[in-house]
Design a protein around this motif. Structure first.
Motif, PDB file in Angstrom:
ATOM      1  N   ASN A  69     -85.870  63.060 -11.236  1.00 46.58           N
ATOM      2  CA  ASN A  69     -84.442  63.201 -11.548  1.00 46.58           C
ATOM      3  C   ASN A  69     -84.072  62.431 -12.813  1.00 46.58           C
ATOM      4  OD1 ASN A  69     -83.705  64.887  -9.413  1.00 46.58           O
ATOM      5  ND2 ASN A  69     -83.479  63.161  -8.021  1.00 46.58           N
ATOM      6  N   ARG A  70     -84.578  61.218 -12.939  1.00 49.28           N
ATOM      7  CA  ARG A  70     -84.260  60.410 -14.112  1.00 49.28           C
ATOM      8  C   ARG A  70     -84.861  61.009 -15.384  1.00 49.28           C
ATOM      9  NH1 ARG A  70     -83.880  57.526  -9.752  1.00 49.28           N
ATOM     10  NH2 ARG A  70     -82.435  55.771  -9.578  1.00 49.28           N
ATOM     11  N   MET A  71     -86.103  61.485 -15.293  1.00 44.34           N
ATOM     12  CA  MET A  71     -86.717  62.100 -16.467  1.00 44.34           C
ATOM     13  C   MET A  71     -85.974  63.365 -16.881  1.00 44.34           C
ATOM     14  SD  MET A  71     -90.812  61.490 -16.195  1.00 44.34           S
ATOM     15  CE  MET A  71     -91.064  61.723 -14.449  1.00 44.34           C
ATOM     16  N   ALA A  72     -85.518  64.137 -15.910  1.00 47.86           N
ATOM     17  CA  ALA A  72     -84.745  65.339 -16.235  1.00 47.86           C
ATOM     18  C   ALA A  72     -83.468  64.955 -16.967  1.00 47.86           C
ATOM     19  CB  ALA A  72     -84.429  66.123 -14.964  1.00 47.86           C
ATOM     20  N   GLY A  73     -82.822  63.894 -16.512  1.00 47.85           N
ATOM     21  CA  GLY A  73     -81.622  63.413 -17.195  1.00 47.85           C
ATOM     22  C   GLY A  73     -81.908  62.983 -18.624  1.00 47.85           C
ATOM     23  N   LEU A  74     -83.024  62.298 -18.824  1.00 47.10           N
ATOM     24  CA  LEU A  74     -83.410  61.898 -20.181  1.00 47.10           C
ATOM     25  C   LEU A  74     -83.619  63.102 -21.087  1.00 47.10           C
ATOM     26  CD1 LEU A  74     -85.927  58.981 -19.529  1.00 47.10           C
ATOM     27  CD2 LEU A  74     -83.718  58.824 -20.684  1.00 47.10           C
ATOM     28  N   LEU A  75     -84.282  64.128 -20.557  1.00 43.44           N
ATOM     29  CA  LEU A  75     -84.537  65.318 -21.369  1.00 43.44           C
ATOM     30  C   LEU A  75     -83.258  66.066 -21.691  1.00 43.44           C
ATOM     31  CD1 LEU A  75     -87.873  66.663 -19.864  1.00 43.44           C
ATOM     32  CD2 LEU A  75     -87.507  65.239 -21.882  1.00 43.44           C
ATOM     33  N   VAL A  76     -82.309  66.091 -20.760  1.00 46.25           N
ATOM     34  CA  VAL A  76     -81.016  66.724 -21.038  1.00 46.25           C
ATOM     35  C   VAL A  76     -80.308  65.956 -22.146  1.00 46.25           C
ATOM     36  CG1 VAL A  76     -78.702  67.151 -20.093  1.00 46.25           C
ATOM     37  CG2 VAL A  76     -80.727  67.777 -18.769  1.00 46.25           C
ATOM     38  N   LEU A  77     -80.309  64.632 -22.052  1.00 46.26           N
ATOM     39  CA  LEU A  77     -79.666  63.811 -23.074  1.00 46.26           C
ATOM     40  C   LEU A  77     -80.341  64.004 -24.426  1.00 46.26           C
ATOM     41  CD1 LEU A  77     -77.470  61.758 -23.632  1.00 46.26           C
ATOM     42  CD2 LEU A  77     -79.068  59.966 -22.958  1.00 46.26           C
ATOM     43  N   LEU A  78     -81.649  64.069 -24.437  1.00 51.96           N
ATOM     44  CA  LEU A  78     -82.384  64.295 -25.676  1.00 51.96           C
ATOM     45  C   LEU A  78     -82.027  65.650 -26.293  1.00 51.96           C
ATOM     46  CD1 LEU A  78     -84.559  63.332 -27.673  1.00 51.96           C
ATOM     47  CD2 LEU A  78     -86.256  64.399 -26.190  1.00 51.96           C
ATOM     48  N   ALA A  79     -81.912  66.679 -25.460  1.00 52.83           N
ATOM     49  CA  ALA A  79     -81.571  68.019 -25.949  1.00 52.83           C
ATOM     50  C   ALA A  79     -80.146  68.072 -26.492  1.00 52.83           C
ATOM     51  CB  ALA A  79     -81.744  69.043 -24.840  1.00 52.83           C
ATOM     52  N   ILE A  80     -79.250  67.363 -25.850  1.00 54.90           N
ATOM     53  CA  ILE A  80     -77.844  67.388 -26.275  1.00 54.90           C
ATOM     54  C   ILE A  80     -77.655  66.617 -27.575  1.00 54.90           C
ATOM     55  CG2 ILE A  80     -75.529  66.545 -25.699  1.00 54.90           C
ATOM     56  CD1 ILE A  80     -76.195  67.185 -22.770  1.00 54.90           C
ATOM     57  N   ALA A 131     -95.725  63.814 -17.642  1.00 57.13           N
ATOM     58  CA  ALA A 131     -94.403  64.042 -18.241  1.00 57.13           C
ATOM     59  C   ALA A 131     -93.860  62.744 -18.836  1.00 57.13           C
ATOM     60  CB  ALA A 131     -93.435  64.593 -17.196  1.00 57.13           C
ATOM     61  N   LEU A 132     -94.044  61.638 -18.133  1.00 58.73           N
ATOM     62  CA  LEU A 132     -93.574  60.348 -18.635  1.00 58.73           C
ATOM     63  C   LEU A 132     -94.324  59.965 -19.912  1.00 58.73           C
ATOM     64  CD1 LEU A 132     -91.694  57.950 -18.134  1.00 58.73           C
ATOM     65  CD2 LEU A 132     -93.565  56.888 -16.884  1.00 58.73           C
ATOM     66  N   ARG A 133     -95.617  60.186 -19.937  1.00 58.47           N
ATOM     67  CA  ARG A 133     -96.410  59.907 -21.141  1.00 58.47           C
ATOM     68  C   ARG A 133     -95.915  60.765 -22.310  1.00 58.47           C
ATOM     69  NH1 ARG A 133    -101.730  60.656 -19.357  1.00 58.47           N
ATOM     70  NH2 ARG A 133    -101.539  62.829 -19.946  1.00 58.47           N
ATOM     71  N   ASP A 134     -95.597  62.027 -22.029  1.00 59.03           N
ATOM     72  CA  ASP A 134     -95.079  62.912 -23.080  1.00 59.03           C
ATOM     73  C   ASP A 134     -93.690  62.472 -23.545  1.00 59.03           C
ATOM     74  OD1 ASP A 134     -97.432  64.322 -22.874  1.00 59.03           O
ATOM     75  OD2 ASP A 134     -96.554  66.001 -21.749  1.00 59.03           O
ATOM     76  N   ILE A 135     -92.865  61.984 -22.629  1.00 55.93           N
ATOM     77  CA  ILE A 135     -91.559  61.442 -23.016  1.00 55.93           C
ATOM     78  C   ILE A 135     -91.761  60.210 -23.885  1.00 55.93           C
ATOM     79  CG2 ILE A 135     -89.505  60.243 -22.142  1.00 55.93           C
ATOM     80  CD1 ILE A 135     -89.520  62.222 -19.768  1.00 55.93           C
ATOM     81  N   ASP A 136     -92.695  59.342 -23.501  1.00 66.67           N
ATOM     82  CA  ASP A 136     -92.987  58.142 -24.300  1.00 66.67           C
ATOM     83  C   ASP A 136     -93.405  58.518 -25.714  1.00 66.67           C
ATOM     84  OD1 ASP A 136     -92.379  56.540 -22.145  1.00 66.67           O
ATOM     85  OD2 ASP A 136     -94.477  56.202 -21.571  1.00 66.67           O
ATOM     86  N   SER A 137     -94.249  59.548 -25.846  1.00 64.28           N
ATOM     87  CA  SER A 137     -94.680  60.006 -27.175  1.00 64.28           C
ATOM     88  C   SER A 137     -93.497  60.513 -27.980  1.00 64.28           C
ATOM     89  CB  SER A 137     -95.719  61.123 -27.052  1.00 64.28           C
ATOM     90  OG  SER A 137     -96.894  60.638 -26.473  1.00 64.28           O
ATOM     91  N   THR A 138     -92.595  61.216 -27.307  1.00 68.01           N
ATOM     92  CA  THR A 138     -91.401  61.725 -27.975  1.00 68.01           C
ATOM     93  C   THR A 138     -90.517  60.573 -28.428  1.00 68.01           C
ATOM     94  OG1 THR A 138     -91.454  63.753 -26.667  1.00 68.01           O
ATOM     95  CG2 THR A 138     -89.350  63.184 -27.694  1.00 68.01           C
ATOM     96  N   LEU A 139     -90.333  59.591 -27.550  1.00 67.81           N
ATOM     97  CA  LEU A 139     -89.479  58.447 -27.889  1.00 67.81           C
ATOM     98  C   LEU A 139     -90.054  57.620 -29.032  1.00 67.81           C
ATOM     99  CD1 LEU A 139     -88.373  57.181 -24.367  1.00 67.81           C
ATOM    100  CD2 LEU A 139     -87.061  58.512 -26.014  1.00 67.81           C
ATOM    101  N   SER A 140     -91.379  57.543 -29.105  1.00 67.09           N
ATOM    102  CA  SER A 140     -91.997  56.754 -30.172  1.00 67.09           C
ATOM    103  C   SER A 140     -92.041  57.521 -31.484  1.00 67.09           C
ATOM    104  CB  SER A 140     -93.404  56.321 -29.772  1.00 67.09           C
ATOM    105  OG  SER A 140     -94.268  57.441 -29.725  1.00 67.09           O
ATOM    106  N   GLY A 141     -91.646  58.778 -31.469  1.00 70.74           N
ATOM    107  CA  GLY A 141     -91.618  59.581 -32.676  1.00 70.74           C
ATOM    108  C   GLY A 141     -92.982  60.107 -33.091  1.00 70.74           C
ATOM    109  N   SER A 142     -93.904  60.139 -32.162  1.00 70.75           N
ATOM    110  CA  SER A 142     -95.249  60.619 -32.451  1.00 70.75           C
ATOM    111  C   SER A 142     -95.211  62.067 -32.914  1.00 70.75           C
ATOM    112  CB  SER A 142     -96.114  60.491 -31.201  1.00 70.75           C
ATOM    113  OG  SER A 142     -97.370  61.104 -31.397  1.00 70.75           O
ATOM    114  N   ALA A 143     -95.924  62.334 -33.996  1.00 72.44           N
ATOM    115  CA  ALA A 143     -95.960  63.698 -34.527  1.00 72.44           C
ATOM    116  C   ALA A 143     -96.647  64.656 -33.565  1.00 72.44           C
ATOM    117  CB  ALA A 143     -96.661  63.722 -35.879  1.00 72.44           C
ATOM    118  N   GLY A 144     -97.579  64.152 -32.777  1.00 75.01           N
ATOM    119  CA  GLY A 144     -98.314  65.002 -31.839  1.00 75.01           C
ATOM    120  C   GLY A 144     -97.718  65.026 -30.445  1.00 75.01           C
TER     121      GLY A 144
END
Length: 160
Positions: free
Chosen positions: A42-53, A105-118
């Motif tokens: 639930n929390r990760m889904a909320g983070l992704l919604v916030l990121l998309a918005i 999914a959490l690892r992928d969110i972490d990569s997104t948050l760190s700005g990783s190109a991959g």
């Protein structure tokens, strides 16, 4: 004097599944694991919604991110301590898959948050993890999840 119809009407009643003692004990032990993984999803889904918005990784709520990470860790730690019974093996398998997918999914969110190109899109493993939790919830009583997939149908009916 009129005769009163005394016909008894029984409402449909859900039959409660009776579990053997070991499976009931497993279910009680598995509840914290399930709840941790459910809360993390639930929390990760909320983070992704916030990121998309917001379209910016800098405005994400880091407390929610930390809570999701703690819940994924707790859920997977709790899972390792569970010993399934023959009756709970199917549930156990889905629960284990959910924990693994939510960790991805959490690892992928972490990569997104760190700005990783991959960085990979975390939505696919999150959806798959949620589906595993939903599948697990069907296997044993007491592990329900709310399915919002068709939640707007009532509005469609009133709009017509």
């Amino acid at each position: 004097m009129k005769s009163v119809d005394t016909q008894i009407r029984f409402s449909p009643m859900r039959v409660v599944e009776v579990l053997d003692e070991k499976t009931a004990s497993y279910s009680v032990s598995a509840q914290p694991c399930f709840e941790s993984l459910h809360g993390a999803a639930n929390r990760m889904a909320g983070l992704l919604v916030l990121l998309a918005i917001t379209k910016s990784r800098h405005v994400l709520d880091m407390d929610v991110h930390r809570a999701a990470a703690a819940l994924v860790k707790a859920g997977n730690d709790e899972f390792r301590g569970l010993v399934p019974t023959p009756r709970s093996r199917h549930f156990h398998r889905h629960l284990g898959k959910a924990g693994g997918l939510l960790a991805i999914a959490l690892r992928d969110i972490d990569s997104t948050l760190s700005g990783s190109a991959g960085a990979r899109d975390p939505l696919a493993p999150l959806r798959a993890g949620w589906e595993e939790l939903r599948s697990a919830s069907i296997c044993l009583p007491g592990f329900e999840v709310v399915d919002f997939e068709h939640s707007c149908c009532a509005l469609h009916q009133t709009a017509n």
